[in-house]
Design a protein around this motif. Sequence first.
Motif, mmCIF file in Angstrom:
data_model
loop_
_atom_site.group_PDB
_atom_site.id
_atom_site.type_symbol
_atom_site.label_atom_id
_atom_site.label_comp_id
_atom_site.label_asym_id
_atom_site.label_seq_id
_atom_site.Cartn_x
_atom_site.Cartn_y
_atom_site.Cartn_z
ATOM 1 N N ALA A 451 0.870 -1.171 0.010
ATOM 2 C CA ALA A 451 0.187 0.100 -0.110
ATOM 3 C C ALA A 451 0.845 1.446 -0.012
ATOM 4 C CB ALA A 451 -0.910 -0.069 1.106
ATOM 5 N N LEU A 452 1.719 1.449 0.901
ATOM 6 C CA LEU A 452 2.761 2.580 1.091
ATOM 7 C C LEU A 452 3.624 2.733 -0.229
ATOM 8 C CD1 LEU A 452 3.608 2.391 4.864
ATOM 9 C CD2 LEU A 452 1.605 3.672 3.585
ATOM 10 N N ASN A 453 3.958 1.615 -0.868
ATOM 11 C CA ASN A 453 4.737 1.613 -2.025
ATOM 12 C C ASN A 453 4.253 2.340 -3.171
ATOM 13 O OD1 ASN A 453 7.231 0.733 -0.849
ATOM 14 N ND2 ASN A 453 6.771 -1.552 -1.800
ATOM 15 N N PHE A 454 2.868 2.195 -3.068
ATOM 16 C CA PHE A 454 2.091 2.637 -4.393
ATOM 17 C C PHE A 454 1.566 4.215 -3.917
ATOM 18 C CE2 PHE A 454 -2.372 3.732 -5.888
ATOM 19 C CZ PHE A 454 -2.049 3.553 -7.144
ATOM 20 N N ILE A 455 1.168 4.188 -2.827
ATOM 21 C CA ILE A 455 0.557 5.533 -2.545
ATOM 22 C C ILE A 455 1.692 6.724 -2.369
ATOM 23 C CG2 ILE A 455 -0.562 6.969 -0.685
ATOM 24 C CD1 ILE A 455 -2.138 4.335 0.041
ATOM 25 N N SER A 456 2.730 6.297 -2.028
ATOM 26 C CA SER A 456 4.092 7.044 -1.675
ATOM 27 C C SER A 456 4.236 7.976 -3.412
ATOM 28 C CB SER A 456 5.080 6.640 -1.073
ATOM 29 O OG SER A 456 5.534 5.404 -2.116
ATOM 30 N N ASN A 457 4.100 7.033 -4.422
ATOM 31 C CA ASN A 457 4.595 7.602 -5.776
ATOM 32 C C ASN A 457 3.677 6.696 -6.703
ATOM 33 O OD1 ASN A 457 5.679 8.742 -7.794
ATOM 34 N ND2 ASN A 457 7.866 8.343 -7.037
ATOM 35 N N PRO A 458 2.389 6.916 -7.061
ATOM 36 C CA PRO A 458 1.863 6.288 -8.114
ATOM 37 C C PRO A 458 2.351 6.494 -9.609
ATOM 38 C CG PRO A 458 0.378 8.278 -7.329
ATOM 39 C CD PRO A 458 1.436 7.809 -6.345
ATOM 40 N N TRP A 459 3.049 7.715 -9.313
ATOM 41 C CA TRP A 459 3.624 8.413 -10.749
ATOM 42 C C TRP A 459 4.645 7.483 -11.309
ATOM 43 C CZ3 TRP A 459 4.261 10.272 -15.323
ATOM 44 C CH2 TRP A 459 5.550 10.491 -15.995
ATOM 45 N N LYS A 460 5.445 6.657 -10.088
ATOM 46 C CA LYS A 460 6.809 5.694 -10.547
ATOM 47 C C LYS A 460 6.012 4.668 -11.071
ATOM 48 C CE LYS A 460 10.294 3.586 -8.143
ATOM 49 N NZ LYS A 460 11.234 3.181 -6.937
#
Length: 532
Positions: A451-460
Amino acid sequence: MNRQSVKAIQPQKAVIYCRVSSKRQVADGSGLESQEHRCREFAAQRGYVVDAVFPDDVSGGGDFINRPGMVALLAYLDAKPHENYIVIFDDLKRYARDTEFHLKLRRIMAARGATRECLNFRFEDTPEGKFIETMLAAQGELEREQNGRQVVQKMKARVEQGLWVFKAPIGYRYAKSSYGGKQLVPDEPHASIIKEALEGFAAGRFQSQVELQRFLEAHPLYPKDHKGEVHSSRVKELLERPVYAGYVEAPNWNVSLRKGRHEGLISYQTYLKNQERLKVGAYAPARKDNAIDFPLRGFVACAGCGQPLTACWSKGKKQHHPYYLCHHKGCGHYGKSIRRSAIEGDFESLLKTLQPIPSLVELLKVMIERAWAQRLSQAKSWRQVLQKDISAIEAQIDGFLDRLVESDSPAAIKAYERKIATLEQQKLAAQDKLENGTMPKTTIGHVLEHALNFISNPWKLWQTGDPALQKLVLRLTFSERLAYCRNNGLRTPKTTLPFKVLASIAGGERRMVEPSGIEPLTSCMPCRRSPS
């Protein structure tokens, strides 16, 4: 020696008809071969020359004239109308097990000049002989129907006990059961593939049946037809079959849905979610033709009419140019193209603004941990509530059963039966929630990591260029399609819950990343809004 004398000493020609009632007898070699052997011995004893053998492996009754072996036999007789063949078969039951078709075959062969001979019955062209033949044919039909009734009764009883009795669906195979006979067990690797497919459709990973079909076709281990494809009807069948949730039913035998004795690949709640999703369309569908060239096709809608924008390549003097456009004829923007770089550039700028600062990510982590702890504490109370609901439903069912027994009105009986069936469905859903829907099936660490990997940078994730990951970003970030105006650009988006929470607390020292490069501004911060 004249021709008549030569013809007189020629042996009588014959053909043999053999039939078994199942493919298993063919595989065992105990049916067709033994029948043919006995028929050849019979022909040799009478001095017949066997020209051909015609086998059938079709079970049950029906029109024998349309069965492959009999069709071939009659065609063979038609091709040699002057031979007057002897048709030999092992037993009267192998000839036909329906009185109607038995008599029909007798007339058809007589019309072709063929003589029937059986190893254990003597045909006589007399009223008494025809009567006896008809009675034996009727007896064979009676035995077949009685056997069929017994088989259905036994199969129905097993379904009522929660056992699957039909052909094993893909993802399962039959194994010995502790209840006697056989029951379904997961068949790997197909079981894991189907589990991933069904849970992915329920979660929105696959927005449409077409996407699910492509997933199955792309998987090297999933069985396909002779063309290397998975038919769309098979995909819908996967989604609609409760057997994958561990339940069985037989509507044709009036056996309602009930918990099966086999292991389900998915939960009953996942099955119900898929039934709901079958009734609605996809808001971010994946396209096979140009998903790479136009990743926002089907997701960005026209601000004028609300219909999804389509996309195409337009041929210029020297090269092709990519455009999005509205294809809805009732819209004022119909046919007016928008440069791909304009739409996708605005979208990428918007996506960058959804990247929260580190302090917000840490705050979200704390919130998730607290929510997780709260869910664990509520799990026991949920179980108690569900147990009470199940007891209440069972009491209602008992009440309607008592009324059903006492009622003499056909209309009331049908109404009670419908109500009981509805309550049984509610009971099954509550039991499934009690077993599978109260306690989390994973750990907090696993949830936080993804969850945090995605929310922290969806642009990535978006900039990888992978069409599947880009579609995942759209579905996890936005709750509905983005509206785009040719004159004003992107309208204010509706994001999913995590980004709504971050936007609502983004103030003072805690804030989302400031937007840049979008005209007009579409920041999710409270202080700046799109003109729309």
